[in-house]
Design a protein around this motif. Structure first.
Motif, short mmCIF file in Angstrom:
data_model
loop_
_atom_site.label_atom_id
_atom_site.label_comp_id
_atom_site.label_asym_id
_atom_site.label_seq_id
_atom_site.Cartn_x
_atom_site.Cartn_y
_atom_site.Cartn_z
N GLN A 184 90.06 33.64 21.90
CA GLN A 184 88.81 32.87 22.05
C GLN A 184 88.51 32.05 20.81
OE1 GLN A 184 85.64 34.99 23.89
NE2 GLN A 184 86.99 35.72 25.50
N HIS A 186 88.22 28.84 19.86
CA HIS A 186 88.11 27.50 20.45
C HIS A 186 88.31 26.39 19.43
CE1 HIS A 186 85.56 29.47 23.88
NE2 HIS A 186 86.80 29.87 23.84
N LYS A 187 87.98 26.71 18.22
CA LYS A 187 88.14 25.70 17.16
C LYS A 187 89.63 25.39 16.96
CE LYS A 187 86.72 24.82 12.42
NZ LYS A 187 87.26 25.58 11.30
N LYS A 190 91.12 23.49 19.88
CA LYS A 190 90.82 22.05 19.84
C LYS A 190 91.74 21.37 18.82
CE LYS A 190 87.82 18.41 20.22
NZ LYS A 190 88.66 17.37 19.66
N PRO A 295 87.67 25.92 28.03
CA PRO A 295 86.53 25.71 27.13
C PRO A 295 86.50 24.31 26.50
CG PRO A 295 88.12 27.28 26.19
CD PRO A 295 88.53 27.01 27.60
N LEU A 296 87.63 23.63 26.49
CA LEU A 296 87.64 22.27 25.92
C LEU A 296 87.26 21.23 26.97
CD1 LEU A 296 90.97 22.41 23.84
CD2 LEU A 296 88.67 23.09 23.15
N ASP A 298 84.92 21.67 29.75
CA ASP A 298 83.47 21.64 29.99
C ASP A 298 82.86 23.00 29.65
OD1 ASP A 298 81.69 19.49 31.88
OD2 ASP A 298 80.79 21.49 31.53
N SER A 299 81.65 22.96 29.13
CA SER A 299 81.01 24.23 28.79
C SER A 299 80.62 25.00 30.06
CB SER A 299 79.77 23.99 27.92
OG SER A 299 78.93 23.07 28.59
N ASP A 300 80.50 24.29 31.16
CA ASP A 300 80.27 24.95 32.46
C ASP A 300 81.65 25.29 33.05
OD1 ASP A 300 79.96 25.55 35.10
OD2 ASP A 300 78.47 23.97 35.50
N GLU A 301 81.96 26.59 33.05
CA GLU A 301 83.32 27.02 33.42
C GLU A 301 83.68 26.60 34.85
OE1 GLU A 301 84.37 30.99 32.07
OE2 GLU A 301 85.79 31.14 33.75
N ALA A 304 84.59 23.06 34.93
CA ALA A 304 85.91 22.85 34.33
C ALA A 304 87.02 23.22 35.32
CB ALA A 304 86.05 23.68 33.05
#
Ligand code: AMP
Ligand code: MG
Length: 461
Positions: A184, A186-187, A190, A295-296, A298-301, A304
Protein backbone atom coordinates in the motif's frame (compact mmCIF):
# COMPACT_ATOMS: atom_id res chain seq x y z
CA UNK A 1 34.10 1.29 -22.18
CA UNK A 2 30.46 1.74 -21.18
CA UNK A 3 29.02 5.18 -20.82
CA UNK A 4 26.60 4.62 -17.94
CA UNK A 5 23.59 6.92 -17.64
CA UNK A 6 21.75 5.41 -14.70
CA UNK A 7 18.15 6.28 -13.93
CA UNK A 8 17.00 3.39 -11.77
CA UNK A 9 19.54 4.06 -9.06
CA UNK A 10 18.13 7.61 -8.81
CA UNK A 11 14.77 6.23 -7.68
CA UNK A 12 13.98 6.15 -3.93
CA UNK A 13 15.70 3.54 -1.79
CA UNK A 14 12.60 1.31 -1.59
CA UNK A 15 13.15 0.35 -5.23
CA UNK A 16 16.36 -1.62 -4.85
CA UNK A 17 19.23 -2.78 -2.69
CA UNK A 18 22.83 -2.08 -3.49
CA UNK A 19 24.72 -5.25 -4.35
CA UNK A 20 28.22 -6.44 -4.98
CA UNK A 21 29.31 -9.25 -7.25
CA UNK A 22 30.97 -12.25 -5.61
CA UNK A 23 34.59 -13.10 -6.43
CA UNK A 24 35.21 -15.18 -9.53
CA UNK A 25 38.98 -15.06 -9.97
CA UNK A 26 39.17 -17.72 -12.69
CA UNK A 27 36.46 -16.53 -15.07
CA UNK A 28 36.96 -16.82 -18.83
CA UNK A 29 34.92 -15.60 -21.76
CA UNK A 30 32.64 -18.07 -23.54
CA UNK A 31 30.85 -15.67 -25.87
CA UNK A 32 30.56 -11.98 -26.49
CA UNK A 33 28.03 -10.24 -28.72
CA UNK A 34 30.12 -7.58 -30.50
CA UNK A 35 27.18 -6.63 -32.72
CA UNK A 36 25.04 -5.76 -29.72
CA UNK A 37 27.94 -4.02 -27.98
CA UNK A 38 28.27 -1.87 -31.07
CA UNK A 39 24.57 -0.98 -31.01
CA UNK A 40 25.02 0.08 -27.40
CA UNK A 41 27.95 2.28 -28.32
CA UNK A 42 30.41 0.19 -26.30
CA UNK A 43 34.00 0.18 -27.33
CA UNK A 44 34.48 -3.55 -26.86
CA UNK A 45 36.94 -4.36 -29.62
CA UNK A 46 39.69 -2.48 -27.79
CA UNK A 47 39.31 -4.86 -24.85
CA UNK A 48 40.96 -8.26 -24.58
CA UNK A 49 38.91 -11.38 -23.84
CA UNK A 50 40.47 -11.38 -20.37
CA UNK A 51 39.23 -7.84 -19.76
CA UNK A 52 35.75 -8.70 -21.03
CA UNK A 53 35.64 -11.77 -18.79
CA UNK A 54 36.58 -9.60 -15.81
CA UNK A 55 33.98 -6.94 -16.58
CA UNK A 56 31.16 -9.38 -17.35
CA UNK A 57 31.75 -11.47 -14.27
CA UNK A 58 31.69 -8.37 -12.07
CA UNK A 59 35.39 -8.55 -11.18
CA UNK A 60 36.08 -5.13 -12.60
CA UNK A 61 33.47 -2.49 -11.84
CA UNK A 62 33.57 0.14 -14.55
CA UNK A 63 33.36 3.84 -13.69
CA UNK A 64 29.74 4.94 -13.44
CA UNK A 65 28.43 1.47 -12.66
CA UNK A 66 26.24 1.29 -9.53
CA UNK A 67 25.44 -2.40 -9.04
CA UNK A 68 22.02 -3.01 -7.53
CA UNK A 69 19.36 -5.67 -7.11
CA UNK A 70 15.82 -4.61 -8.04
CA UNK A 71 12.88 -5.21 -5.71
CA UNK A 72 9.79 -6.94 -7.05
CA UNK A 73 6.99 -9.26 -6.00
CA UNK A 74 4.92 -11.61 -8.10
CA UNK A 75 2.28 -14.25 -8.58
CA UNK A 76 4.04 -17.56 -9.12
CA UNK A 77 1.67 -20.12 -10.64
CA UNK A 78 -1.19 -18.07 -9.26
CA UNK A 79 0.17 -17.68 -5.72
CA UNK A 80 1.22 -14.25 -4.55
CA UNK A 81 4.72 -13.79 -3.12
CA UNK A 82 5.10 -10.25 -1.70
CA UNK A 83 8.88 -10.20 -2.05
CA UNK A 84 10.98 -11.85 -4.74
CA UNK A 85 13.51 -9.41 -6.19
CA UNK A 86 16.80 -9.99 -8.01
CA UNK A 87 18.18 -12.91 -6.05
CA UNK A 88 20.74 -13.93 -8.64
CA UNK A 89 20.86 -10.84 -10.83
CA UNK A 90 22.42 -7.46 -10.47
CA UNK A 91 22.03 -4.40 -12.57
CA UNK A 92 25.41 -2.90 -13.42
CA UNK A 93 23.79 0.24 -14.80
CA UNK A 94 22.13 1.60 -17.93
CA UNK A 95 23.49 2.77 -21.22
CA UNK A 96 21.60 4.25 -24.19
CA UNK A 97 18.39 3.47 -22.30
CA UNK A 98 19.23 -0.23 -21.85
CA UNK A 99 19.85 -2.11 -18.62
CA UNK A 100 23.08 -4.11 -18.42
CA UNK A 101 22.52 -6.88 -15.91
CA UNK A 102 24.64 -9.78 -14.69
CA UNK A 103 22.85 -13.04 -13.92
CA UNK A 104 24.61 -15.47 -11.62
CA UNK A 105 27.16 -13.11 -10.07
CA UNK A 106 26.36 -14.03 -6.49
CA UNK A 107 24.07 -13.34 -3.60
CA UNK A 108 22.03 -10.18 -3.05
CA UNK A 109 19.66 -8.96 -0.37
CA UNK A 110 16.88 -10.86 -2.22
CA UNK A 111 18.62 -14.24 -2.52
CA UNK A 112 16.73 -15.92 0.35
CA UNK A 113 18.12 -19.49 0.51
CA UNK A 114 19.74 -19.36 -2.95
CA UNK A 115 23.41 -18.96 -3.82
CA UNK A 116 22.82 -16.19 -6.38
CA UNK A 117 24.78 -18.20 -8.90
CA UNK A 118 23.94 -19.87 -12.14
CA UNK A 119 24.91 -23.15 -13.70
CA UNK A 120 26.36 -22.92 -17.18
CA UNK A 121 23.48 -24.80 -18.82
CA UNK A 122 20.90 -22.02 -18.26
CA UNK A 123 23.47 -19.42 -19.37
CA UNK A 124 23.93 -21.23 -22.68
CA UNK A 125 20.18 -21.67 -23.12
CA UNK A 126 19.44 -18.01 -22.50
CA UNK A 127 22.28 -16.87 -24.78
CA UNK A 128 21.06 -18.99 -27.69
CA UNK A 129 17.34 -18.49 -27.19
CA UNK A 130 17.23 -14.77 -26.54
CA UNK A 131 19.44 -13.94 -29.54
CA UNK A 132 17.43 -16.32 -31.72
CA UNK A 133 14.23 -14.57 -30.62
CA UNK A 134 15.69 -11.22 -31.56
CA UNK A 135 16.57 -12.47 -35.03
CA UNK A 136 13.07 -13.94 -35.31
CA UNK A 137 11.84 -10.37 -34.78
CA UNK A 138 10.39 -10.99 -31.32
CA UNK A 139 10.76 -8.24 -28.68
CA UNK A 140 13.11 -9.68 -26.09
CA UNK A 141 15.91 -9.20 -23.63
CA UNK A 142 19.25 -9.82 -25.34
CA UNK A 143 22.53 -11.57 -24.70
CA UNK A 144 25.70 -9.53 -24.40
CA UNK A 145 28.10 -11.99 -22.81
CA UNK A 146 28.50 -15.46 -21.38
CA UNK A 147 31.32 -16.18 -19.00
CA UNK A 148 32.61 -19.45 -17.53
CA UNK A 149 33.37 -19.08 -13.86
CA UNK A 150 35.45 -22.29 -13.87
CA UNK A 151 33.98 -23.05 -10.46
CA UNK A 152 31.25 -25.56 -9.67
CA UNK A 153 27.79 -24.58 -8.53
CA UNK A 154 25.83 -27.13 -6.55
CA UNK A 155 22.39 -28.13 -7.84
CA UNK A 156 21.25 -31.77 -7.75
CA UNK A 157 24.93 -32.41 -8.45
CA UNK A 158 27.92 -30.14 -9.07
CA UNK A 159 27.74 -28.33 -12.41
CA UNK A 160 30.04 -25.85 -14.08
CA UNK A 161 29.13 -22.27 -13.20
CA UNK A 162 28.40 -19.41 -15.61
CA UNK A 163 27.45 -15.74 -15.66
CA UNK A 164 25.13 -14.29 -18.26
CA UNK A 165 24.93 -10.62 -19.21
CA UNK A 166 21.39 -9.62 -20.06
CA UNK A 167 20.46 -6.43 -21.88
CA UNK A 168 16.89 -5.14 -21.67
CA UNK A 169 14.98 -1.96 -22.43
CA UNK A 170 14.04 -2.36 -18.77
CA UNK A 171 13.51 -5.00 -16.14
CA UNK A 172 10.22 -3.51 -14.95
CA UNK A 173 7.68 -6.23 -14.35
CA UNK A 174 4.04 -6.45 -13.36
CA UNK A 175 5.59 -7.78 -10.15
CA UNK A 176 7.45 -4.50 -9.61
CA UNK A 177 4.05 -2.77 -9.35
CA UNK A 178 2.77 -5.55 -7.11
CA UNK A 179 5.70 -5.03 -4.76
CA UNK A 180 4.51 -1.52 -3.90
CA UNK A 181 0.76 -2.16 -4.27
CA UNK A 182 0.84 -5.00 -1.74
CA UNK A 183 2.61 -2.69 0.72
CA UNK A 184 0.00 0.00 0.00
CA UNK A 185 2.88 2.32 -0.77
CA UNK A 186 0.95 4.58 -3.15
CA UNK A 187 3.68 7.15 -3.33
CA UNK A 188 6.23 4.67 -4.68
CA UNK A 189 3.57 3.21 -6.97
CA UNK A 190 3.05 6.63 -8.52
CA UNK A 191 6.82 7.16 -8.84
CA UNK A 192 7.12 3.77 -10.54
CA UNK A 193 4.28 4.43 -12.96
CA UNK A 194 5.67 7.84 -13.90
CA UNK A 195 9.07 6.26 -14.45
CA UNK A 196 7.60 3.49 -16.62
CA UNK A 197 5.54 5.96 -18.65
CA UNK A 198 8.52 8.19 -19.28
CA UNK A 199 10.68 5.25 -20.28
CA UNK A 200 8.28 3.17 -22.37
CA UNK A 201 5.01 4.93 -23.10
CA UNK A 202 5.65 8.67 -23.17
CA UNK A 203 2.32 9.32 -24.90
CA UNK A 204 0.30 7.90 -22.00
CA UNK A 205 -1.37 10.73 -20.09
CA UNK A 206 -3.24 8.76 -17.43
CA UNK A 207 -2.91 5.45 -15.54
CA UNK A 208 -5.62 4.05 -17.81
CA UNK A 209 -3.67 5.05 -20.94
CA UNK A 210 -0.63 3.37 -19.44
CA UNK A 211 -2.57 0.18 -18.66
CA UNK A 212 -3.91 0.00 -22.21
CA UNK A 213 -0.44 0.48 -23.69
CA UNK A 214 1.06 -2.30 -21.56
CA UNK A 215 -1.89 -4.56 -22.39
CA UNK A 216 -1.39 -3.97 -26.11
CA UNK A 217 2.36 -4.55 -25.94
CA UNK A 218 1.93 -7.79 -24.03
CA UNK A 219 -0.94 -8.96 -26.23
CA UNK A 220 1.15 -8.30 -29.31
CA UNK A 221 4.08 -10.20 -27.80
CA UNK A 222 2.01 -13.24 -26.88
CA UNK A 223 0.53 -13.43 -30.36
CA UNK A 224 4.06 -13.37 -31.80
CA UNK A 225 5.08 -16.25 -29.50
CA UNK A 226 2.09 -18.24 -30.71
CA UNK A 227 2.94 -17.57 -34.35
CA UNK A 228 6.35 -19.19 -33.78
CA UNK A 229 5.29 -22.14 -31.64
CA UNK A 230 7.05 -20.65 -28.62
CA UNK A 231 6.02 -21.65 -25.12
CA UNK A 232 7.32 -19.31 -22.43
CA UNK A 233 6.63 -21.83 -19.70
CA UNK A 234 6.68 -19.56 -16.66
CA UNK A 235 4.45 -16.56 -17.28
CA UNK A 236 4.39 -15.55 -13.64
CA UNK A 237 3.74 -11.85 -13.05
CA UNK A 238 7.37 -11.37 -12.04
CA UNK A 239 8.31 -12.53 -15.54
CA UNK A 240 5.72 -10.34 -17.20
CA UNK A 241 7.46 -7.30 -18.68
CA UNK A 242 6.01 -3.81 -18.57
CA UNK A 243 7.90 -3.04 -21.80
CA UNK A 244 6.25 -6.03 -23.51
CA UNK A 245 9.47 -7.94 -24.10
CA UNK A 246 10.18 -11.64 -23.61
CA UNK A 247 11.95 -12.02 -20.30
CA UNK A 248 13.16 -15.07 -18.38
CA UNK A 249 14.32 -17.97 -20.52
CA UNK A 250 14.00 -20.59 -17.79
CA UNK A 251 11.89 -23.53 -18.94
CA UNK A 252 10.77 -22.06 -22.28
CA UNK A 253 10.81 -24.06 -25.50
CA UNK A 254 9.86 -24.04 -29.16
CA UNK A 255 7.48 -26.82 -30.07
CA UNK A 256 8.49 -29.45 -32.55
CA UNK A 257 5.24 -31.39 -33.18
CA UNK A 258 2.25 -29.13 -32.93
CA UNK A 259 0.06 -29.64 -29.86
CA UNK A 260 -2.30 -26.86 -28.86
CA UNK A 261 -2.01 -27.66 -25.16
CA UNK A 262 1.70 -28.49 -25.14
CA UNK A 263 3.57 -28.01 -21.84
CA UNK A 264 7.32 -28.53 -21.37
CA UNK A 265 8.07 -27.10 -17.97
CA UNK A 266 8.55 -29.72 -15.27
CA UNK A 267 6.99 -27.41 -12.70
CA UNK A 268 3.87 -26.56 -14.72
CA UNK A 269 1.95 -29.59 -13.49
CA UNK A 270 -1.51 -28.25 -14.30
CA UNK A 271 -0.71 -26.79 -17.69
CA UNK A 272 -1.38 -23.25 -16.53
CA UNK A 273 1.13 -21.99 -19.11
CA UNK A 274 0.27 -24.43 -21.92
CA UNK A 275 0.78 -23.18 -25.47
CA UNK A 276 -2.74 -21.93 -26.27
CA UNK A 277 -3.29 -20.80 -22.70
CA UNK A 278 -0.77 -18.02 -23.15
CA UNK A 279 -3.39 -15.56 -24.43
CA UNK A 280 -5.75 -15.98 -21.42
CA UNK A 281 -2.75 -15.86 -19.05
CA UNK A 282 -1.62 -12.58 -20.58
CA UNK A 283 -5.04 -11.17 -19.72
CA UNK A 284 -4.79 -12.54 -16.19
CA UNK A 285 -1.40 -10.88 -15.72
CA UNK A 286 -2.69 -7.58 -17.07
CA UNK A 287 -5.57 -7.72 -14.60
CA UNK A 288 -3.01 -8.05 -11.79
CA UNK A 289 -1.33 -4.88 -13.09
CA UNK A 290 -4.73 -3.17 -13.29
CA UNK A 291 -5.43 -3.99 -9.63
CA UNK A 292 -2.17 -2.33 -8.64
CA UNK A 293 -3.14 0.84 -10.48
CA UNK A 294 -6.57 1.23 -8.77
CA UNK A 295 -5.41 3.83 -6.19
CA UNK A 296 -3.76 5.86 -8.96
CA UNK A 297 -6.86 5.77 -11.17
CA UNK A 298 -9.48 7.12 -8.78
CA UNK A 299 -9.92 7.54 -5.06
CA UNK A 300 -13.35 5.95 -5.49
CA UNK A 301 -12.42 2.28 -5.85
CA UNK A 302 -15.69 1.27 -7.55
CA UNK A 303 -15.25 3.98 -10.10
CA UNK A 304 -11.64 2.92 -10.74
CA UNK A 305 -12.73 -0.69 -11.24
CA UNK A 306 -15.41 0.21 -13.73
CA UNK A 307 -12.93 2.38 -15.62
CA UNK A 308 -10.56 -0.58 -15.80
CA UNK A 309 -13.32 -2.89 -17.00
CA UNK A 310 -14.20 -0.46 -19.73
CA UNK A 311 -10.56 0.08 -20.72
CA UNK A 312 -9.66 -3.60 -20.94
CA UNK A 313 -12.78 -4.75 -22.79
CA UNK A 314 -10.80 -4.81 -26.01
CA UNK A 315 -8.07 -7.14 -24.77
CA UNK A 316 -9.48 -10.67 -25.28
CA UNK A 317 -10.59 -9.80 -28.81
CA UNK A 318 -7.32 -8.00 -29.52
CA UNK A 319 -5.15 -10.97 -28.61
CA UNK A 320 -7.36 -13.38 -30.56
CA UNK A 321 -7.30 -11.11 -33.59
CA UNK A 322 -3.55 -10.66 -33.53
CA UNK A 323 -3.06 -14.43 -33.28
CA UNK A 324 -5.39 -15.07 -36.22
CA UNK A 325 -3.76 -12.31 -38.28
CA UNK A 326 -0.30 -13.72 -37.70
CA UNK A 327 -1.30 -17.29 -38.46
CA UNK A 328 -2.97 -16.18 -41.69
CA UNK A 329 0.15 -14.25 -42.68
CA UNK A 330 2.10 -17.46 -42.19
CA UNK A 331 -0.26 -19.16 -44.61
CA UNK A 332 0.13 -16.35 -47.15
CA UNK A 333 -3.58 -15.47 -46.99
CA UNK A 334 -4.80 -12.10 -48.24
CA UNK A 335 -6.78 -11.51 -45.05
CA UNK A 336 -7.20 -13.17 -41.67
CA UNK A 337 -9.11 -16.40 -42.00
CA UNK A 338 -9.88 -18.12 -38.75
CA UNK A 339 -11.40 -21.16 -40.37
CA UNK A 340 -8.40 -21.92 -42.58
CA UNK A 341 -5.96 -21.24 -39.73
CA UNK A 342 -7.75 -23.74 -37.57
CA UNK A 343 -8.12 -26.27 -40.33
CA UNK A 344 -4.36 -26.21 -40.87
CA UNK A 345 -3.48 -26.33 -37.17
CA UNK A 346 -5.86 -29.19 -36.49
CA UNK A 347 -4.36 -31.07 -39.46
CA UNK A 348 -0.89 -30.55 -37.93
CA UNK A 349 -2.08 -31.67 -34.53
CA UNK A 350 -3.88 -34.79 -35.74
CA UNK A 351 -0.86 -35.89 -37.74
CA UNK A 352 1.77 -34.84 -35.17
CA UNK A 353 3.53 -32.65 -37.72
CA UNK A 354 6.37 -30.27 -37.05
CA UNK A 355 5.02 -26.73 -36.51
CA UNK A 356 7.99 -24.85 -37.98
CA UNK A 357 8.69 -27.02 -41.03
CA UNK A 358 5.03 -27.45 -41.91
CA UNK A 359 4.73 -23.69 -42.36
CA UNK A 360 8.16 -23.32 -43.93
CA UNK A 361 7.50 -25.95 -46.61
CA UNK A 362 4.13 -24.58 -47.70
CA UNK A 363 5.53 -23.08 -50.94
CA UNK A 364 6.61 -26.57 -52.01
CA UNK A 365 2.97 -27.58 -52.14
CA UNK A 366 2.60 -25.24 -55.08
CA UNK A 367 5.07 -27.39 -57.01
CA UNK A 368 3.19 -30.51 -56.09
CA UNK A 369 5.84 -31.59 -53.56
CA UNK A 370 3.81 -32.93 -50.65
CA UNK A 371 6.71 -34.57 -48.79
CA UNK A 372 5.99 -34.41 -45.08
CA UNK A 373 2.26 -33.71 -45.51
CA UNK A 374 0.22 -36.92 -45.09
CA UNK A 375 -2.60 -37.09 -47.60
CA UNK A 376 -5.75 -37.03 -45.49
CA UNK A 377 -9.23 -35.63 -46.10
CA UNK A 378 -8.36 -32.64 -43.98
CA UNK A 379 -5.26 -32.02 -46.06
CA UNK A 380 -7.31 -32.11 -49.26
CA UNK A 381 -9.89 -29.75 -47.75
CA UNK A 382 -7.13 -27.39 -46.74
CA UNK A 383 -5.37 -27.47 -50.13
CA UNK A 384 -8.53 -26.85 -52.10
CA UNK A 385 -9.46 -23.82 -49.99
CA UNK A 386 -5.91 -22.49 -49.54
CA UNK A 387 -4.22 -22.84 -52.94
CA UNK A 388 -6.53 -20.56 -54.94
CA UNK A 389 -6.07 -17.62 -52.55
CA UNK A 390 -2.57 -18.01 -51.06
CA UNK A 391 0.37 -15.84 -52.05
CA UNK A 392 3.60 -17.60 -51.21
CA UNK A 393 6.10 -15.04 -52.46
CA UNK A 394 6.96 -13.60 -49.03
CA UNK A 395 6.57 -16.69 -46.92
CA UNK A 396 10.30 -17.41 -46.66
CA UNK A 397 10.64 -14.12 -44.73
CA UNK A 398 7.75 -14.95 -42.42
CA UNK A 399 8.22 -18.65 -41.66
CA UNK A 400 11.68 -19.42 -40.27
CA UNK A 401 13.67 -22.48 -41.27
CA UNK A 402 15.77 -22.62 -38.11
CA UNK A 403 14.54 -22.29 -34.55
CA UNK A 404 16.42 -23.17 -31.36
CA UNK A 405 15.08 -26.66 -30.96
CA UNK A 406 15.26 -28.13 -27.50
CA UNK A 407 17.15 -31.27 -28.38
CA UNK A 408 19.80 -29.18 -30.14
CA UNK A 409 20.12 -26.77 -27.23
CA UNK A 410 20.52 -29.82 -25.00
CA UNK A 411 23.20 -31.27 -27.27
CA UNK A 412 25.08 -27.95 -27.24
CA UNK A 413 24.97 -27.86 -23.44
CA UNK A 414 26.25 -31.46 -23.27
CA UNK A 415 29.06 -30.56 -25.68
CA UNK A 416 30.08 -27.50 -23.68
CA UNK A 417 30.01 -29.53 -20.47
CA UNK A 418 32.45 -31.93 -22.07
CA UNK A 419 34.70 -29.07 -23.17
CA UNK A 420 33.67 -28.72 -26.81
CA UNK A 421 32.41 -25.23 -27.72
CA UNK A 422 32.01 -25.69 -31.49
CA UNK A 423 28.33 -26.60 -31.60
CA UNK A 424 27.48 -23.63 -29.34
CA UNK A 425 29.08 -21.21 -31.80
CA UNK A 426 27.55 -23.01 -34.78
CA UNK A 427 24.09 -22.85 -33.31
CA UNK A 428 24.43 -19.15 -32.60
CA UNK A 429 25.63 -18.65 -36.15
CA UNK A 430 22.80 -20.45 -37.91
CA UNK A 431 20.24 -18.64 -35.75
CA UNK A 432 21.63 -15.27 -36.79
CA UNK A 433 19.73 -15.79 -40.06
CA UNK A 434 16.81 -18.04 -39.20
CA UNK A 435 15.01 -17.36 -42.48
CA UNK A 436 17.94 -18.16 -44.82
CA UNK A 437 19.09 -21.59 -45.94
CA UNK A 438 22.53 -22.32 -44.49
CA UNK A 439 23.77 -25.34 -46.39
CA UNK A 440 26.72 -25.96 -44.06
CA UNK A 441 24.64 -25.93 -40.89
CA UNK A 442 21.39 -27.21 -42.34
CA UNK A 443 21.12 -30.04 -39.82
CA UNK A 444 19.88 -27.47 -37.32
CA UNK A 445 16.51 -27.55 -39.08
CA UNK A 446 15.93 -31.20 -38.24
CA UNK A 447 13.29 -32.13 -35.65
CA UNK A 448 14.28 -34.60 -32.95
CA UNK A 449 14.04 -38.35 -33.36
CA UNK A 450 11.96 -40.20 -30.77
CA UNK A 451 15.14 -40.80 -28.71
CA UNK A 452 16.29 -37.17 -28.98
CA UNK A 453 13.02 -35.61 -27.86
CA UNK A 454 13.31 -33.42 -24.78
CA UNK A 455 10.11 -34.02 -22.89
CA UNK A 456 10.60 -31.70 -19.97
CA UNK A 457 12.44 -28.45 -19.34
CA UNK A 458 13.64 -27.11 -16.01
CA UNK A 459 14.06 -23.71 -14.42
CA UNK A 460 17.61 -22.54 -14.20
CA UNK A 461 17.67 -22.20 -10.45
P1 AMP B 1 12.98 -17.10 -11.73
O1 AMP B 1 12.66 -18.54 -11.60
O2 AMP B 1 14.24 -16.87 -12.49
O3 AMP B 1 11.85 -16.29 -12.27
O4 AMP B 1 13.29 -16.59 -10.27
C1 AMP B 1 12.33 -16.49 -9.26
C2 AMP B 1 12.94 -15.89 -8.02
O5 AMP B 1 13.95 -16.76 -7.47
C3 AMP B 1 13.62 -14.55 -8.24
O6 AMP B 1 13.41 -13.77 -7.09
C4 AMP B 1 15.06 -14.93 -8.37
O7 AMP B 1 15.92 -13.87 -8.08
C5 AMP B 1 15.17 -16.05 -7.35
N1 AMP B 1 16.30 -16.96 -7.66
C6 AMP B 1 16.38 -17.80 -8.69
N2 AMP B 1 17.54 -18.49 -8.69
C7 AMP B 1 18.23 -18.07 -7.61
C8 AMP B 1 19.51 -18.38 -7.04
N3 AMP B 1 20.34 -19.28 -7.61
N4 AMP B 1 19.88 -17.73 -5.92
C9 AMP B 1 19.08 -16.82 -5.37
N5 AMP B 1 17.87 -16.48 -5.84
C10 AMP B 1 17.44 -17.09 -6.94
MG1 MG C 1 12.22 -14.49 -13.29
Amino acid sequence: MINFENTYSMLPEEFYQKAEPAEFPKSTLLAFNYELADELGMDASSKSEEDLAKIFSGQEILPGSEPLAMAYAGHQFGHFVPQLGDGRALLLGETKGFDIQLKGAGRTYFSRGGDGKSALGPVIREYILSEAMHKLKVPTTRALAAVLTNEPVYRQEPEPGGIFTRVASSHLRVGTFQFFASRQDHKSLKTLMDYAIKKHYPKAKTPIDFLIEVAKAQGELTSTWISLGFIHGVMNTDNSSIAGITIDYGPCAFMDEYQSQKVFSSIDRNGRYAFMNQGPITQWNILRLAECLIPLIDSDEDKAVSMIEEALKFLPGFIEERIEEKLSLKLGLPKPDRILNHLFLSYLEENKLDFTLSFRNLPKLFNGDTTGYPDTDKFQNFISAWKPIANISELHNINPLYIPRNHQVQRVIDDVYSGNFDSFHQMNKVLQNPFEVNSELDHFKTPPTEQEKVRETFCGT
